[in-house]
Design a protein around this motif. Sequence first.
Motif, mmCIF file in Angstrom:
data_model
loop_
_atom_site.group_PDB
_atom_site.id
_atom_site.type_symbol
_atom_site.label_atom_id
_atom_site.label_comp_id
_atom_site.label_asym_id
_atom_site.label_seq_id
_atom_site.Cartn_x
_atom_site.Cartn_y
_atom_site.Cartn_z
ATOM 1 N N VAL A 146 0.872 -1.173 0.000
ATOM 2 C CA VAL A 146 0.000 0.000 0.000
ATOM 3 C C VAL A 146 0.912 1.228 0.000
ATOM 4 C CG1 VAL A 146 -1.728 1.278 1.330
ATOM 5 C CG2 VAL A 146 -1.744 -1.216 1.374
ATOM 6 N N ARG A 147 0.572 2.221 -0.804
ATOM 7 C CA ARG A 147 1.370 3.460 -0.823
ATOM 8 C C ARG A 147 0.551 4.589 -0.212
ATOM 9 N NH1 ARG A 147 6.192 5.396 -2.930
ATOM 10 N NH2 ARG A 147 6.110 7.424 -3.971
ATOM 11 N N LYS A 148 1.130 5.212 0.824
ATOM 12 C CA LYS A 148 0.483 6.346 1.502
ATOM 13 C C LYS A 148 1.541 7.403 1.776
ATOM 14 C CE LYS A 148 -1.285 4.793 5.322
ATOM 15 N NZ LYS A 148 -2.039 4.321 6.476
ATOM 16 N N ASP A 149 1.244 8.646 1.446
ATOM 17 C CA ASP A 149 2.164 9.764 1.716
ATOM 18 C C ASP A 149 3.587 9.476 1.232
ATOM 19 O OD1 ASP A 149 0.022 11.089 3.004
ATOM 20 O OD2 ASP A 149 0.476 10.035 4.873
ATOM 21 N N GLN A 150 3.707 8.959 0.029
ATOM 22 C CA GLN A 150 5.011 8.680 -0.585
ATOM 23 C C GLN A 150 5.801 7.567 0.108
ATOM 24 O OE1 GLN A 150 5.525 10.388 -3.524
ATOM 25 N NE2 GLN A 150 3.503 11.158 -3.022
ATOM 26 N N VAL A 151 5.154 6.790 0.965
ATOM 27 C CA VAL A 151 5.813 5.680 1.660
ATOM 28 C C VAL A 151 5.112 4.377 1.279
ATOM 29 C CG1 VAL A 151 6.395 4.688 3.923
ATOM 30 C CG2 VAL A 151 6.442 7.173 3.617
ATOM 31 N N TRP A 152 5.897 3.335 1.026
ATOM 32 C CA TRP A 152 5.356 2.007 0.760
ATOM 33 C C TRP A 152 5.193 1.262 2.084
ATOM 34 C CZ3 TRP A 152 3.339 0.456 -3.652
ATOM 35 C CH2 TRP A 152 3.732 1.099 -4.840
ATOM 36 N N TYR A 153 4.032 0.650 2.287
ATOM 37 C CA TYR A 153 3.742 -0.123 3.492
ATOM 38 C C TYR A 153 3.392 -1.557 3.125
ATOM 39 C CZ TYR A 153 3.000 4.248 6.125
ATOM 40 O OH TYR A 153 3.149 5.455 6.744
ATOM 41 N N THR A 154 3.816 -2.484 3.958
ATOM 42 C CA THR A 154 3.329 -3.851 3.882
ATOM 43 C C THR A 154 3.359 -4.414 5.302
ATOM 44 O OG1 THR A 154 3.463 -5.964 2.704
ATOM 45 C CG2 THR A 154 5.544 -5.034 3.458
ATOM 46 N N ALA A 155 2.742 -5.575 5.474
ATOM 47 C CA ALA A 155 2.760 -6.244 6.782
ATOM 48 C C ALA A 155 3.042 -7.721 6.572
ATOM 49 C CB ALA A 155 1.424 -6.061 7.500
ATOM 50 N N ILE A 156 3.765 -8.274 7.525
ATOM 51 C CA ILE A 156 4.022 -9.714 7.539
ATOM 52 C C ILE A 156 3.675 -10.222 8.937
ATOM 53 C CG2 ILE A 156 5.792 -9.627 5.749
ATOM 54 C CD1 ILE A 156 7.932 -9.756 7.924
ATOM 55 N N TYR A 157 3.620 -11.541 9.054
ATOM 56 C CA TYR A 157 3.352 -12.111 10.376
ATOM 57 C C TYR A 157 4.447 -11.710 11.353
ATOM 58 C CZ TYR A 157 -0.331 -15.007 8.408
ATOM 59 O OH TYR A 157 -1.483 -15.432 7.805
ATOM 60 N N HIS A 158 4.049 -11.468 12.590
ATOM 61 C CA HIS A 158 5.001 -11.136 13.652
ATOM 62 C C HIS A 158 5.901 -12.349 13.886
ATOM 63 C CE1 HIS A 158 6.545 -10.027 17.589
ATOM 64 N NE2 HIS A 158 6.075 -8.806 17.382
ATOM 65 N N PRO A 159 7.199 -12.134 14.109
ATOM 66 C CA PRO A 159 8.090 -13.276 14.349
ATOM 67 C C PRO A 159 7.613 -14.218 15.465
ATOM 68 C CG PRO A 159 9.382 -11.305 14.005
ATOM 69 C CD PRO A 159 7.947 -10.868 14.040
ATOM 70 N N SER A 160 7.005 -13.683 16.523
ATOM 71 C CA SER A 160 6.533 -14.577 17.595
ATOM 72 C C SER A 160 5.385 -15.461 17.107
ATOM 73 C CB SER A 160 6.141 -13.796 18.851
ATOM 74 O OG SER A 160 5.099 -12.903 18.565
ATOM 75 N N ALA A 161 4.564 -14.961 16.177
ATOM 76 C CA ALA A 161 3.503 -15.792 15.596
ATOM 77 C C ALA A 161 4.105 -16.913 14.758
ATOM 78 C CB ALA A 161 2.565 -14.939 14.744
ATOM 79 N N LEU A 162 5.219 -16.611 14.086
ATOM 80 C CA LEU A 162 5.896 -17.631 13.268
ATOM 81 C C LEU A 162 6.565 -18.691 14.140
ATOM 82 C CD1 LEU A 162 7.464 -15.258 10.605
ATOM 83 C CD2 LEU A 162 5.492 -16.767 10.307
ATOM 84 N N LEU A 163 6.945 -18.321 15.351
ATOM 85 C CA LEU A 163 7.501 -19.314 16.281
ATOM 86 C C LEU A 163 6.413 -20.279 16.752
ATOM 87 C CD1 LEU A 163 9.853 -17.064 18.454
ATOM 88 C CD2 LEU A 163 10.549 -18.780 16.762
ATOM 89 N N ARG A 164 5.192 -19.755 16.896
ATOM 90 C CA ARG A 164 4.070 -20.582 17.358
ATOM 91 C C ARG A 164 3.439 -21.402 16.236
ATOM 92 N NH1 ARG A 164 2.823 -15.651 19.939
ATOM 93 N NH2 ARG A 164 1.217 -15.242 18.391
ATOM 94 N N ASP A 165 3.454 -20.891 15.017
ATOM 95 C CA ASP A 165 2.762 -21.547 13.906
ATOM 96 C C ASP A 165 3.707 -21.679 12.709
ATOM 97 O OD1 ASP A 165 1.103 -22.477 11.922
ATOM 98 O OD2 ASP A 165 -0.417 -20.912 12.148
ATOM 99 N N LEU A 166 4.373 -22.823 12.633
ATOM 100 C CA LEU A 166 5.353 -23.045 11.569
ATOM 101 C C LEU A 166 4.714 -23.074 10.183
ATOM 102 C CD1 LEU A 166 7.605 -25.758 13.262
ATOM 103 C CD2 LEU A 166 7.904 -23.285 13.237
ATOM 104 N N ASN A 167 3.417 -23.333 10.113
ATOM 105 C CA ASN A 167 2.727 -23.380 8.821
ATOM 106 C C ASN A 167 2.691 -22.021 8.123
ATOM 107 O OD1 ASN A 167 2.156 -26.131 9.091
ATOM 108 N ND2 ASN A 167 0.297 -25.700 10.262
ATOM 109 N N ARG A 168 2.901 -20.940 8.878
ATOM 110 C CA ARG A 168 2.887 -19.588 8.286
ATOM 111 C C ARG A 168 4.226 -19.240 7.625
ATOM 112 N NH1 ARG A 168 -2.342 -18.425 8.277
ATOM 113 N NH2 ARG A 168 -3.325 -18.351 10.317
ATOM 114 N N ARG A 169 5.240 -20.046 7.867
ATOM 115 C CA ARG A 169 6.582 -19.692 7.387
ATOM 116 C C ARG A 169 6.725 -19.669 5.868
ATOM 117 N NH1 ARG A 169 11.303 -21.261 11.632
ATOM 118 N NH2 ARG A 169 10.314 -20.350 13.463
#
Length: 192
Positions: A146-169
């Motif tokens: 997503v581009r807002k105010d000349q900045v590109w944004y994205t989101a990924i799973y939080h590392p602690s969520a990836l420690l709990r759920d290996l299927n998200r890796r």
Amino acid sequence: PRVPTAWEQLRQRCEQCQACGLGATRTKLVFGVGKQDSPVLFVGEGPGQQEDLQGEPFVGAAGKLLDEMLSIIDLGRDNCYIANVVKCRPPGNRDPREEEQAACLGWLYEQIRLIQPKIIICLGRIAAGVLIEKDYRITRQHGQWVRKDQVWYTAIYHPSALLRDLNRRPETFLDLLSIREKVREVCPELYE
């Protein structure tokens, strides 16, 4: 005597903050770490126990995983900046409440203003809900740009969520490849 930089002044003011109850229970303020003028900013939700003890974001098991994730995209703590929505640990590592986020958000916005990043990567749904879209659905929207105010944004799973759920890796690995491509496109100076 040397005059403190805007960055140092901001940190000093933040260390005095008691705008919500978290300030009274913290061991150490977790302001942020990394290159203060990096074009790439990572934002998590808030400090955990190890971060509260050491005063640095992402130093526990989730931090070790984040460092591995950064290496996949040819980044490290020396050439990006890492911060959190809230700067003090919520008790028991619970999610920061809306009023705590609201009380702390000014500090993050001030960091963003000083850093002037070209890319902001939200680590988890709370950071994405604050910076990208209020009702952000991490399971559906992760990896989207997503581009807002000349900045590109994205989101990924939080590392602690990836420690709990290996299927998200596997899907996170694809998101990281997309981030690496975007960083190379928008911030080629990081790879020179």
